[in-house]
Design a protein around this motif. Structure first.
Motif, PDB file in Angstrom:
ATOM      1  N   LEU A   1      -3.837  66.377 -14.737  1.00  0.00           N
ATOM      2  CA  LEU A   1      -3.894  65.146 -15.522  1.00  0.00           C
ATOM      3  C   LEU A   1      -3.225  65.304 -16.884  1.00  0.00           C
ATOM      4  O   LEU A   1      -2.626  64.356 -17.391  1.00  0.00           O
ATOM      5  CB  LEU A   1      -5.354  64.718 -15.706  1.00  0.00           C
ATOM      6  CG  LEU A   1      -6.019  64.135 -14.464  1.00  0.00           C
ATOM      7  CD1 LEU A   1      -7.526  63.994 -14.696  1.00  0.00           C
ATOM      8  CD2 LEU A   1      -5.419  62.787 -14.093  1.00  0.00           C
ATOM      9  N   LEU A   2      -3.332  66.479 -17.468  1.00  0.00           N
ATOM     10  CA  LEU A   2      -2.780  66.684 -18.805  1.00  0.00           C
ATOM     11  C   LEU A   2      -1.276  66.969 -18.802  1.00  0.00           C
ATOM     12  O   LEU A   2      -0.647  66.909 -19.853  1.00  0.00           O
ATOM     13  CB  LEU A   2      -3.510  67.842 -19.501  1.00  0.00           C
ATOM     14  CG  LEU A   2      -4.964  67.542 -19.904  1.00  0.00           C
ATOM     15  CD1 LEU A   2      -5.685  68.826 -20.311  1.00  0.00           C
ATOM     16  CD2 LEU A   2      -5.016  66.520 -21.035  1.00  0.00           C
ATOM     17  N   SER A   3      -0.714  67.255 -17.642  1.00  0.00           N
ATOM     18  CA  SER A   3       0.694  67.656 -17.609  1.00  0.00           C
ATOM     19  C   SER A   3       1.567  66.796 -16.704  1.00  0.00           C
ATOM     20  O   SER A   3       2.794  66.816 -16.846  1.00  0.00           O
ATOM     21  CB  SER A   3       0.811  69.117 -17.168  1.00  0.00           C
ATOM     22  OG  SER A   3       0.278  69.297 -15.857  1.00  0.00           O
ATOM     23  N   GLN A   4       0.973  66.036 -15.772  1.00  0.00           N
ATOM     24  CA  GLN A   4       1.750  65.273 -14.811  1.00  0.00           C
ATOM     25  C   GLN A   4       1.575  63.771 -15.047  1.00  0.00           C
ATOM     26  O   GLN A   4       0.538  63.320 -15.542  1.00  0.00           O
ATOM     27  CB  GLN A   4       1.325  65.623 -13.388  1.00  0.00           C
ATOM     28  CG  GLN A   4       1.490  67.091 -13.043  1.00  0.00           C
ATOM     29  CD  GLN A   4       0.852  67.458 -11.709  1.00  0.00           C
ATOM     30  OE1 GLN A   4       0.454  66.587 -10.937  1.00  0.00           O
ATOM     31  NE2 GLN A   4       0.748  68.750 -11.447  1.00  0.00           N
ATOM     32  N   GLU A   5       2.579  63.001 -14.635  1.00  0.00           N
ATOM     33  CA  GLU A   5       2.475  61.547 -14.777  1.00  0.00           C
ATOM     34  C   GLU A   5       1.325  60.989 -13.957  1.00  0.00           C
ATOM     35  O   GLU A   5       0.548  60.150 -14.439  1.00  0.00           O
ATOM     36  CB  GLU A   5       3.790  60.887 -14.367  1.00  0.00           C
ATOM     37  CG  GLU A   5       3.789  59.365 -14.542  1.00  0.00           C
ATOM     38  CD  GLU A   5       5.126  58.744 -14.200  1.00  0.00           C
ATOM     39  OE1 GLU A   5       5.200  57.499 -14.214  1.00  0.00           O
ATOM     40  OE2 GLU A   5       6.083  59.489 -13.918  1.00  0.00           O
ATOM     41  N   THR A   6       1.226  61.431 -12.698  1.00  0.00           N
ATOM     42  CA  THR A   6       0.096  61.067 -11.849  1.00  0.00           C
ATOM     43  C   THR A   6      -0.400  62.313 -11.131  1.00  0.00           C
ATOM     44  O   THR A   6       0.376  63.237 -10.877  1.00  0.00           O
ATOM     45  CB  THR A   6       0.463  59.993 -10.812  1.00  0.00           C
ATOM     46  OG1 THR A   6       1.458  60.516  -9.928  1.00  0.00           O
ATOM     47  CG2 THR A   6       0.950  58.719 -11.482  1.00  0.00           C
ATOM     48  N   THR A   7      -1.674  62.324 -10.804  1.00  0.00           N
ATOM     49  CA  THR A   7      -2.278  63.473 -10.129  1.00  0.00           C
ATOM     50  C   THR A   7      -3.066  62.987  -8.924  1.00  0.00           C
ATOM     51  O   THR A   7      -3.921  62.106  -9.043  1.00  0.00           O
ATOM     52  CB  THR A   7      -3.214  64.244 -11.072  1.00  0.00           C
ATOM     53  OG1 THR A   7      -2.458  64.755 -12.171  1.00  0.00           O
ATOM     54  CG2 THR A   7      -3.889  65.401 -10.346  1.00  0.00           C
TER      55      THR A   7
END
Length: 281
Positions: A139-145
């Motif tokens: 969640l902190l690094s990707q656009e969607t998880t």
């Protein structure tokens, strides 16, 4: 060697805690400041007051300008990791990129019993922790998880705005378990906060961490190794500084000085002066 401070948010007042952190923010030697993630005190009257750690971090992020900040460490059992990820991203924005995201599996039976929070058996707790860390990082690094686990399920989940730090705020994993904790450190952490009793204890665990890093193909030099040293108010700064020197010789990267309860800001200048000769260790 690098240094931080830790204050206990129990049996105290907000101005006392705030003033110590603001004072530490003005002393270059201290790179980070920490509180803890508990809802009950851990010492003294367990029915007494204890401030919530993450809301306090938000306020302290606004009250300071330089020092890094974090909870040492956040119990994964207390909050869904998607909620925690949004909290962490917000505080990283407020602090302009000064958050260290400390996490652990959780352990406090009293708090869980009082609040109706399930405290699973140890193996399940670490399974849940492993999933939670992956959710946080996603969640902190990707656009969607999207994540499909036993404990957590996400579908095209977003966490916006992202924090200032890329790919995400540093993950700090606290603990000493040679199998599950140190494997998690090797897989995901940028800092390992070791719960140890002595430099010899730390050396043994560090050797195990090297093995875990080799098993997962991780360069151990990427992981900051930290320990805590308690300042006994009856003994003063001297014995604590001697312990720090022993950890420096053992190869510890970062020492968090646990300040005496309700310490005044005036303790920080002499503490920094005593620690400065060890900063190059």
């Amino acid at each position: 060697m690098r240094f931080g401070i830790k204050t206990r948010p129990e049996h105290t007042t907000w101005p006392e805690l705030r003033d110590v952190w603001i004072a530490a923010d003005d002393i270059e030697l201290f790179e980070s400041a920490w509180n803890w993630d508990h809802f009950y005190p851990l010492t003294g009257d367990l029915a007494g007051p204890n401030f919530e750690g993450w809301t306090m971090l938000a306020a302290l992020a606004q009250a300071t300008r330089r020092i890094r900040l974090g909870c040492q460490v956040t119990g994964m059992i207390y909050r869904h990791p998607a909620v925690l990820a949004n909290m962490a991203a917000t505080i990283d924005v407020i602090s302009e990129g000064r958050l260290d995201l400390g996490v652990g599996a959780g352990w406090n039976q009293q708090e869980c019993d009082a609040y109706g929070i399930e405290l699973p058996p140890l193996r399940e707790r670490f399974d849940q922790f492993d999933e939670g860390v992956q959710v946080l990082i996603g969640l902190l690094s990707q656009e969607t998880t999207t994540f499909e686990g036993r404990y957590f399920r996400l579908t095209d989940a977003r966490c916006e705005p992202k924090g200032f730090q890329r790919p995400h705020p540093p993950i700090v994993i606290g603990g000493r378990g040679p199998r599950r904790t140190l494997r998690a450190v090797a897989l995901w952490a940028q800092q390992w906060n070791a719960i140890v009793q002595s430099p010899a204890d730390w050396r043994a665990l560090k050797e195990t961490l090297l093995v875990r890093c080799d098993e997962v193909g991780r360069n151990p030099a990427e992981i900051v190794c930290s320990v805590n040293v308690v300042i006994d108010p009856e003994q003063g700064i001297g014995p604590a500084v001697d312990k720090v020197a022993a950890y420096a010789e053992a190869g510890v990267d970062l020492v968090i000085m646990n300040l005496p309860h309700r310490a005044k800001p005036e303790i920080l200048e002499p503490l920094a002066e005593a620690l400065t000769p060890l900063a190059s260790a």
